[in-house]
Design a protein around this motif. Structure first.
Motif, short mmCIF file in Angstrom:
data_model
loop_
_atom_site.label_atom_id
_atom_site.label_comp_id
_atom_site.label_asym_id
_atom_site.label_seq_id
_atom_site.Cartn_x
_atom_site.Cartn_y
_atom_site.Cartn_z
N LYS A 342 0.98 -1.17 0.04
CA LYS A 342 -0.12 0.15 0.05
C LYS A 342 0.85 1.38 -0.02
O LYS A 342 1.91 1.38 0.73
CB LYS A 342 -0.84 0.08 1.21
CG LYS A 342 -1.95 1.35 1.21
CD LYS A 342 -2.84 1.03 2.41
CE LYS A 342 -2.57 0.95 3.68
NZ LYS A 342 -3.57 1.10 4.67
N ILE A 343 0.61 2.18 -0.79
CA ILE A 343 1.34 3.29 -0.99
C ILE A 343 0.35 4.62 -0.80
O ILE A 343 -0.79 4.45 -1.43
CB ILE A 343 2.05 3.76 -2.30
CG1 ILE A 343 3.05 2.39 -2.45
CG2 ILE A 343 2.81 5.10 -2.18
CD1 ILE A 343 3.67 2.62 -3.93
N SER A 344 0.53 5.39 -0.01
CA SER A 344 -0.22 6.56 0.35
C SER A 344 0.26 7.97 0.55
O SER A 344 1.49 7.98 1.15
CB SER A 344 -1.35 6.39 1.50
OG SER A 344 -0.62 6.24 2.88
N ALA A 384 3.49 0.62 2.85
CA ALA A 384 3.34 -0.32 3.88
C ALA A 384 3.27 -1.78 3.01
O ALA A 384 2.30 -1.72 2.05
CB ALA A 384 2.29 -0.10 4.79
N TYR A 385 3.98 -2.65 3.58
CA TYR A 385 3.94 -4.09 3.27
C TYR A 385 3.24 -4.75 4.27
O TYR A 385 3.81 -4.96 5.53
CB TYR A 385 5.34 -4.55 2.84
CG TYR A 385 5.37 -6.01 2.45
CD1 TYR A 385 4.81 -6.40 1.14
CD2 TYR A 385 5.76 -7.08 3.44
CE1 TYR A 385 5.00 -7.63 0.84
CE2 TYR A 385 5.66 -8.32 3.10
CZ TYR A 385 5.34 -8.40 1.87
OH TYR A 385 5.34 -10.11 1.74
N ASP A 386 2.09 -5.59 3.86
CA ASP A 386 1.36 -6.38 4.79
C ASP A 386 1.13 -7.93 4.30
O ASP A 386 0.91 -8.25 3.36
CB ASP A 386 -0.01 -5.99 5.10
CG ASP A 386 -0.74 -6.64 5.87
OD1 ASP A 386 -0.32 -7.41 6.69
OD2 ASP A 386 -1.98 -6.57 5.90
N ALA A 398 6.57 -0.77 7.61
CA ALA A 398 6.03 0.33 6.88
C ALA A 398 7.28 1.39 7.00
O ALA A 398 7.84 1.72 7.96
CB ALA A 398 4.96 0.97 7.59
N TYR A 399 7.29 2.11 5.80
CA TYR A 399 8.07 3.25 6.11
C TYR A 399 7.49 4.64 5.44
O TYR A 399 6.70 4.81 4.62
CB TYR A 399 9.14 3.15 4.86
CG TYR A 399 9.89 4.60 4.57
CD1 TYR A 399 10.83 5.18 5.28
CD2 TYR A 399 9.77 5.12 3.24
CE1 TYR A 399 11.60 6.20 5.06
CE2 TYR A 399 10.58 6.19 3.10
CZ TYR A 399 11.30 6.79 3.89
OH TYR A 399 12.14 7.88 3.71
N THR A 400 7.87 5.62 6.41
CA THR A 400 6.90 6.91 6.31
C THR A 400 8.07 8.07 6.21
O THR A 400 8.94 8.21 6.99
CB THR A 400 6.04 7.37 7.48
OG1 THR A 400 5.11 6.40 7.68
CG2 THR A 400 5.45 8.75 7.27
N LEU A 401 7.69 8.78 4.89
CA LEU A 401 8.78 9.85 4.98
C LEU A 401 7.69 11.26 5.46
O LEU A 401 6.71 11.39 4.73
CB LEU A 401 9.17 10.04 3.31
CG LEU A 401 9.93 11.48 3.24
CD1 LEU A 401 10.93 11.62 3.63
CD2 LEU A 401 10.09 11.58 1.51
N HIS A 437 12.46 10.47 8.79
CA HIS A 437 12.03 8.67 8.18
C HIS A 437 11.80 8.25 9.48
O HIS A 437 12.38 8.13 10.55
CB HIS A 437 13.38 8.60 7.80
CG HIS A 437 14.20 9.39 6.51
ND1 HIS A 437 13.49 9.34 5.21
CD2 HIS A 437 15.12 10.28 6.58
CE1 HIS A 437 14.45 10.51 4.43
NE2 HIS A 437 15.17 10.87 5.48
N ALA A 438 10.74 7.40 9.25
CA ALA A 438 10.36 6.37 10.29
C ALA A 438 9.83 5.12 9.58
O ALA A 438 9.39 4.87 8.70
CB ALA A 438 8.91 6.96 11.05
#
Length: 447
Positions: A342-344, A384-386, A398-401, A437-438
């Motif tokens: 999922k990309i958001s 996010a990869y599930d 999940a990686y958040t910028l 970056h998280a």
């Protein structure tokens, strides 16, 4: 008249005799209530007016109690020994809301101001409607939430004034009623009827120095000025107050307050998802969220009673709810029978955030309080990869910028600037909680 000075109920001396019958502030009795009660307790009934020298240090502190003081004595001219709400100054619980007229004008049976302060009793009302439906394979969630917030307490009509002052329309009426004595009252055409009039002297005005509408200041010619210092009188800023006697007696006008205006917030919320195949879909949502003010929102009449001597931050009972507008757009793709990606992208606007500020050139003096001044944005994207249970493994990653910027990270971010006497500056900078970056990974292995 007799009085004593004391330091936290620790030391004190009496100098003169009293009247024998205590009358309090209502009757202009200069003997303190504490002095009268102490003498009565030490020497018996009718001895409250004797002139015997008293050294408080020689007595057991357990003999003193709060009932011996009037509320104003415990306020100590603004350097409070006590602070209370929902109770009286002796610690007894009270009922009802604060009535600003009674606070400044009501006396007890001893002639002392009662200074009744009710508990903080805000009113919250909320309700929502939501519906879910599909149209041509598009699934919609549509709803609306309505929040009503009423702080249910007195607030200043004008944050710059704790006394009532004449507006331009009222100044014109005064001049028309007595043109010979008010020939100096000249109102430029550019000045609105509701603008506050500022003069050269509070007690004996003879000249108009300027005007103000909200936070905008004007000189005597009706031209906007950036620095209100230019319209000061000889003794500082001077609004044309309606009752100069209140100013000379340092008695705040109850007419300068009004009831809080309830805030009604309508918050629409829309979300939809659109499948483009059996294995992929787009989704998006739009939300408006509000939060009731939580910092410095309780009305404290003591702050205004001693506003001339107060150097602390004054609560602002007129704060509005903070608002967040949230947008998100995303895409989800099935990778295998048990996993998806999922990309958001998201964007949030924050408005009406509470921040410390100075009310420069307020009358009778500049003070610090809270206001709905701050704003900011939070924007970024998440990948996010599930993976659902596959054999022995269950995992999410999940990686958040993120870019989180605003004019203040919390309600006191501007404290350093305010304490330095600088203007109410606002600059956009990264929030203290900004995290570029998280990464978040959950890995579950079972056997």
């Amino acid at each position: 008249m007799s009085y004593i000075t004391y330091d936290r109920l620790n030391t004190g001396y009496a100098y003169q005799s009293g009247t024998g019958e205590y009358g309090g502030a209502e009757h202009g009795d200069e003997q303190s209530f504490f002095d009268y009660n102490l003498r009565t307790k030490l020497f018996g009934e009718g001895a409250g007016a004797n002139s015997e020298f008293i050294d408080i240090d020689q007595y057991d502190p357990n003999m003193f109690n709060y009932d011996m003081f009037s509320p104003d004595e415990l306020f100590n001219g603004g350097d409070n020994y006590v602070e209370y709400w929902g109770f009286d100054h002796t610690g007894k619980k009270v009922k009802g809301a604060t009535d600003i007229n009674k606070y400044f004008n009501e006396f007890d049976e001893n002639g002392n101001y009662k200074r009744f302060i009710g508990s903080f009793q805000p009113v919250y009302i909320a309700g929502y409607l939501m519906d879910r439906f599909a149209f041509n394979d598009i699934v919609f969630n549509v709803g609306v939430r309505v929040d009503v917030f009423d702080a249910n307490q007195p607030v200043l009509k004008d944050k710059y004034l704790v006394y009532t002052a004449n507006t331009a329309a009222e100044a014109k009426a005064i001049r028309n009623g007595d043109p010979s004595n008010y020939e100096w009252v000249q109102i430029p055409e550019s000045i609105g009827d509701d603008y506050v009039v500022y003069v050269n002297d509070v007690n004996n005005p003879t000249q108009i120095n300027g005007f103000r509408s909200g936070d905008t200041w004007y000189d005597a010619n009706g031209i906007v000025v950036e620095d209100p210092k230019v319209i000061r009188g000889a003794a500082g800023i001077a609004p044309w107050v309606k009752n100069p006697t209140q100013v000379s007696n340092a008695r705040v006008s109850a007419d300068a307050f009004e009831d809080y205006k309830p805030q009604v917030n309508v918050m629409p919320r829309i979300a939809f998802s659109f499948p483009i195949s059996d294995e992929a879909s787009f989704f998006a949502h739009y939300d408006i969220l509000t939060k009731r003010p939580t910092t410095g929102a309780r009305f404290n009449p003591i702050d205004y009673q001693f506003i001339e001597a107060n150097t602390n931050v004054i609560n602002n009972p007129n704060l509005l709810p903070e608002k967040t507008v949230d947008y998100e757009l995303g895409f989800q793709q099935v990778l295998t029978k048990t996993s998806s990606l999922k990309i958001s992208a998201f964007y949030r606007e924050q408005r009406n955030n509470v921040q410390l500020q100075s009310i420069f050139e307020a009358f009778p003096n500049t003070y610090r309080t809270y206001g709905n001044r701050d704003f900011g944005t939070v924007k970024g994207m998440t990948i996010a990869y599930d993976m659902r249970r596959t054999g022995n493994i269950r995992m999410t990653a999940a990686y958040t910028l993120q870019f989180a910027d605003g004019t203040g990270s919390d309600a006191t971010s501007a404290e350093g600037l305010i304490n330095a006497g600088l203007p109410n500056l606002r600059n956009v900078f990264p929030y203290s909680f900004d995290q570029r970056h998280a990464f978040a990974i959950t890995f579950d292995y079972r056997y």
